[in-house]
Design an enzyme around this catalytic site. Sequence first.
Site, mmCIF file in Angstrom:
data_model
loop_
_atom_site.group_PDB
_atom_site.id
_atom_site.type_symbol
_atom_site.label_atom_id
_atom_site.label_comp_id
_atom_site.label_asym_id
_atom_site.label_seq_id
_atom_site.Cartn_x
_atom_site.Cartn_y
_atom_site.Cartn_z
ATOM 1 N N HIS A 16 -1.550 30.713 21.068
ATOM 2 C CA HIS A 16 -1.586 31.944 20.283
ATOM 3 C C HIS A 16 -1.501 31.593 18.804
ATOM 4 C CE1 HIS A 16 2.607 30.977 21.171
ATOM 5 N NE2 HIS A 16 2.921 31.522 20.023
ATOM 6 N N VAL A 17 -1.782 32.555 17.965
ATOM 7 C CA VAL A 17 -1.808 32.462 16.502
ATOM 8 C C VAL A 17 -2.945 31.521 16.073
ATOM 9 C CG1 VAL A 17 -0.475 32.215 14.369
ATOM 10 C CG2 VAL A 17 0.658 33.024 16.438
ATOM 11 N N GLN A 18 -2.688 30.317 15.518
ATOM 12 C CA GLN A 18 -3.791 29.549 14.954
ATOM 13 C C GLN A 18 -3.907 28.113 15.434
ATOM 14 O OE1 GLN A 18 -5.472 28.081 10.575
ATOM 15 N NE2 GLN A 18 -4.113 29.837 10.650
ATOM 16 N N ALA A 19 -2.830 27.342 15.453
ATOM 17 C CA ALA A 19 -2.954 25.913 15.729
ATOM 18 C C ALA A 19 -3.587 25.657 17.095
ATOM 19 C CB ALA A 19 -1.587 25.230 15.637
ATOM 20 N N LEU A 73 -2.557 37.851 32.069
ATOM 21 C CA LEU A 73 -1.714 37.223 33.090
ATOM 22 C C LEU A 73 -0.251 37.257 32.686
ATOM 23 C CD1 LEU A 73 -1.355 35.563 35.677
ATOM 24 C CD2 LEU A 73 -1.797 33.499 34.320
ATOM 25 N N LYS A 138 11.534 26.697 14.712
ATOM 26 C CA LYS A 138 10.227 27.345 14.644
ATOM 27 C C LYS A 138 9.522 26.950 13.352
ATOM 28 C CE LYS A 138 9.643 31.600 16.095
ATOM 29 N NZ LYS A 138 9.645 33.088 16.178
ATOM 30 N N VAL A 139 8.227 26.647 13.443
ATOM 31 C CA VAL A 139 7.450 26.212 12.284
ATOM 32 C C VAL A 139 6.138 26.980 12.241
ATOM 33 C CG1 VAL A 139 6.193 24.268 11.247
ATOM 34 C CG2 VAL A 139 8.468 23.905 12.227
ATOM 35 N N GLU A 141 2.571 27.770 9.411
ATOM 36 C CA GLU A 141 1.670 27.056 8.503
ATOM 37 C C GLU A 141 2.351 26.498 7.257
ATOM 38 O OE1 GLU A 141 -0.998 25.279 6.541
ATOM 39 O OE2 GLU A 141 -1.780 26.216 8.335
ATOM 40 N N ASP A 170 -1.697 24.458 10.518
ATOM 41 C CA ASP A 170 -2.221 25.049 11.750
ATOM 42 C C ASP A 170 -3.540 24.436 12.213
ATOM 43 O OD1 ASP A 170 -0.243 26.860 12.555
ATOM 44 O OD2 ASP A 170 -0.890 28.362 11.130
ATOM 45 N N GLY A 250 -6.077 8.854 -6.552
ATOM 46 C CA GLY A 250 -6.601 7.643 -5.933
ATOM 47 C C GLY A 250 -7.109 6.700 -6.997
ATOM 48 N N GLY A 251 -7.940 5.752 -6.569
ATOM 49 C CA GLY A 251 -8.452 4.766 -7.503
ATOM 50 C C GLY A 251 -9.536 5.311 -8.414
#
Length: 423
Positions: A16-19, A73, A138-139, A141, A170, A250-251
Amino acid sequence: MSTKALEGIKVLDFTHVQAGPACTQLLGQMGAEVLKCEMPGSGDSTRNWLQDVEGADSLYFTMFNGNKRSLCLNARTAEGKDILTRLIKQSDVMVENFAPGALDRMGFSWENIQKLNPGIILASVKGYAEGHANESYKVYENVAQCTGGATSTTGFWDGPPTVSGAALGDSNSGMHLCIGILAALEYRHRTGRGQKVAVAMQDAVLNLCRVKLRDQQRLERTGRLDEYPQGELKLPIGDSTPRGGNAGGGGQPGWILKCKGWETDGNAYVYFTVQASAWGKICDMIKKPEWKDDPNYNTFEARRDKFFQVIKTIEAFSVTMDKHEFTKWAAEYDIPCGPVNSFKELAYDPSLRKVKTIVEVDHPVRGKYLTIGSPIKFSESDVEVTRAPLLGEHSEEVLKSLGYSADEIKNMIANGTTATAKA
């Protein structure tokens, strides 16, 4: 004849939600048969989040749940447990992002699931890795972005930590989980054995922040991070990887440049990379040929304390052109540069439509909407992007395929084990 890469793979989707939904949608786009299991009457909570069409599932839901079927279900009833048992026996993959321990409380521990189907892959997304001190927390985004280090290194040095507009917690976790599932399927192909696959959101964010851990170690060893602007600005670097504004990190240093119309258009900008190997071309481009051989400019080290001078010189050209003109001009010199695209521009970009990165799909209730197509392209496998299902749209179809009679299905609807909807 072309076929879908994951054709024949059955995925039981308890996310459910996004991840989790981001993961299972990718599997569905690659051809897996994804069955989304939702509670009767409510379903995935995002069906009702941020609704823009009255009576229709939200874009939040529809854009993460295409290429799936929906079964209502309630696995807490006796009939519901029997349905889930039958589904587990015939599935290749089960994906869940319940709170830790929820499957065990339902009576479907990993040990029990393995007894029902030794070859099944149980894939999970959690906030923290199993065994982590915070594994029960609970975690969501933005929490994941903070715990994984992205937020502390995003923004400007004189401002607060900033979360990214990209779903680093997520959707990024979902993509990592998808990779894990594909690896587990290959392992099963070779050994016949299923296994558990887990991705922690904190870990997935950290993986995308790998170069920041690189910088932390360099900072501790040398006390310097020369590619960050703090040195030129005579600001203390601190003892942790800092926020660098728009620095490349970065470089190859770079910065956001103003383009024509920036005074009224908040996205009239480009990102320009001051690539060391292209320094001579950059000098030609900005009419500074004398800088090519000038020891005060012709090395990265020499330019370290003149970066903003160089940027201002380049910006004197970029501000005279719109962002697309300047991007094209920079490309003629083979210099990495690109426009800051707004989402209005992206939504209607004909190239993105052509390559099916932005896809328009039709929904029986809300009508046409845009979604993101598969970011993965294949030369030999079809990728299909279909609409999200209505809540319980496929309940009867699925239950009949499991061997339940019309009367049994009618009774399960009456006692709240399932529910149906018609397109």
